[in-house]
Scaffold this motif. Sequence first.
Motif, PDB file in Angstrom:
ATOM      1  N   ILE A   1       0.840  -1.199   0.000  1.00 44.67           N
ATOM      2  CA  ILE A   1       0.000   0.000   0.000  1.00 44.67           C
ATOM      3  C   ILE A   1       0.877   1.251   0.000  1.00 44.67           C
ATOM      4  CG2 ILE A   1      -1.740   1.304   1.288  1.00 44.67           C
ATOM      5  CD1 ILE A   1      -2.675  -1.503   2.350  1.00 44.67           C
ATOM      6  N   GLU A   2       1.977   1.215   0.767  1.00 49.00           N
ATOM      7  CA  GLU A   2       2.894   2.363   0.797  1.00 49.00           C
ATOM      8  C   GLU A   2       3.529   2.599  -0.571  1.00 49.00           C
ATOM      9  OE1 GLU A   2       3.280   4.598   3.242  1.00 49.00           O
ATOM     10  OE2 GLU A   2       1.713   3.480   4.285  1.00 49.00           O
TER      11      GLU A   2
ATOM     12  N   HIS B   1       3.557   5.680  -5.741  1.00 50.84           N
ATOM     13  CA  HIS B   1       3.293   5.653  -7.182  1.00 50.84           C
ATOM     14  C   HIS B   1       2.217   6.672  -7.572  1.00 50.84           C
ATOM     15  CE1 HIS B   1       2.991   4.048 -11.229  1.00 50.84           C
ATOM     16  NE2 HIS B   1       1.680   3.923 -11.062  1.00 50.84           N
ATOM     17  N   LEU B   2       1.191   6.785  -6.709  1.00 53.90           N
ATOM     18  CA  LEU B   2       0.085   7.708  -6.982  1.00 53.90           C
ATOM     19  C   LEU B   2       0.365   9.122  -6.465  1.00 53.90           C
ATOM     20  CD1 LEU B   2      -2.940   5.373  -6.124  1.00 53.90           C
ATOM     21  CD2 LEU B   2      -2.102   6.000  -8.394  1.00 53.90           C
ATOM     22  N   LYS B   3       1.582   9.319  -5.924  1.00 54.31           N
ATOM     23  CA  LYS B   3       1.981  10.618  -5.360  1.00 54.31           C
ATOM     24  C   LYS B   3       0.995  11.094  -4.286  1.00 54.31           C
ATOM     25  CE  LYS B   3       4.622  12.176  -9.369  1.00 54.31           C
ATOM     26  NZ  LYS B   3       4.707  10.905 -10.040  1.00 54.31           N
ATOM     27  N   PHE B   4       0.603  10.146  -3.451  1.00 58.53           N
ATOM     28  CA  PHE B   4      -0.322  10.440  -2.360  1.00 58.53           C
ATOM     29  C   PHE B   4       0.370  11.288  -1.298  1.00 58.53           C
ATOM     30  CE2 PHE B   4      -1.826   9.148   1.910  1.00 58.53           C
ATOM     31  CZ  PHE B   4      -3.111   9.643   1.843  1.00 58.53           C
TER      32      PHE B   4
ATOM     33  N   PHE C   1      -6.657   2.190   4.702  1.00 54.56           N
ATOM     34  CA  PHE C   1      -6.719   0.764   4.390  1.00 54.56           C
ATOM     35  C   PHE C   1      -5.706  -0.063   5.192  1.00 54.56           C
ATOM     36  CE2 PHE C   1      -6.113  -3.001   1.574  1.00 54.56           C
ATOM     37  CZ  PHE C   1      -7.382  -3.528   1.766  1.00 54.56           C
ATOM     38  N   PRO C   2      -4.489   0.463   5.448  1.00 54.30           N
ATOM     39  CA  PRO C   2      -3.565  -0.314   6.293  1.00 54.30           C
ATOM     40  C   PRO C   2      -4.155  -0.661   7.666  1.00 54.30           C
ATOM     41  CG  PRO C   2      -2.374   1.432   5.191  1.00 54.30           C
ATOM     42  CD  PRO C   2      -3.825   1.669   4.902  1.00 54.30           C
TER      43      PRO C   2
END
Length: 200
Positions: free
Chosen positions: A28-29, A34-37, A159-160
């Motif tokens: 998830i991290e 990847h999504l630049k969260f 979600f984690p």
Amino acid sequence: MREKVFSKGNCNYLLKHLFVTIFLVSLIEILKKHLKFSEPSHIIGDENVDFFLILILVIIFPLIEEIAFRLPIKKNNFFWLSILFCMIFLLTSKFIFIKLLLLIFIVLILINQFLKKNNLFVNSTIFFSALCFLVIHFDNYDKQKLLIMTQIDFFLLFFPQLLIAFIFTKVRIQTFFVNAVLLHIAYNFIILMLSFLFDT
């Protein structure tokens, strides 16, 4: 599975579940990167991290959360401690819906403790245990920032905790309370050390 805490079989069981938890949360991290969260700031800032704060994050918080949410999954003589900690979470939460969920969970704890075993109430307690564990983490962030987050950002942020809730609950159901506590402590320690190493 009812082995002694430090038996080889139990240690292997805990290591397996710890590895699975760290692996899934790491995925998830990676997805977040990847999504630049951009994660909203945590109420416990990165500055002034000292030994006592690490002690609180690695040992005290996991112990409190396990007593509040995993201990009452099975009947026990210390259910009142679970209710006490749930009441503290209830009284300090910034969200009305979290207060309501915790109130329902407290009622379920009492029902399971004093009434004859009923699968509906047992399963409801397990469900609300995981749900309450998830939602109390909302209070770690600024309420206004959470309210303007997109659904995808919200999912990535919490979600984690949902994964952790399911895995730790499974451990509590299959084995004993101490296992859930040890797993939670080990998880928090590893995540904290990784955050220091990679400065996340």
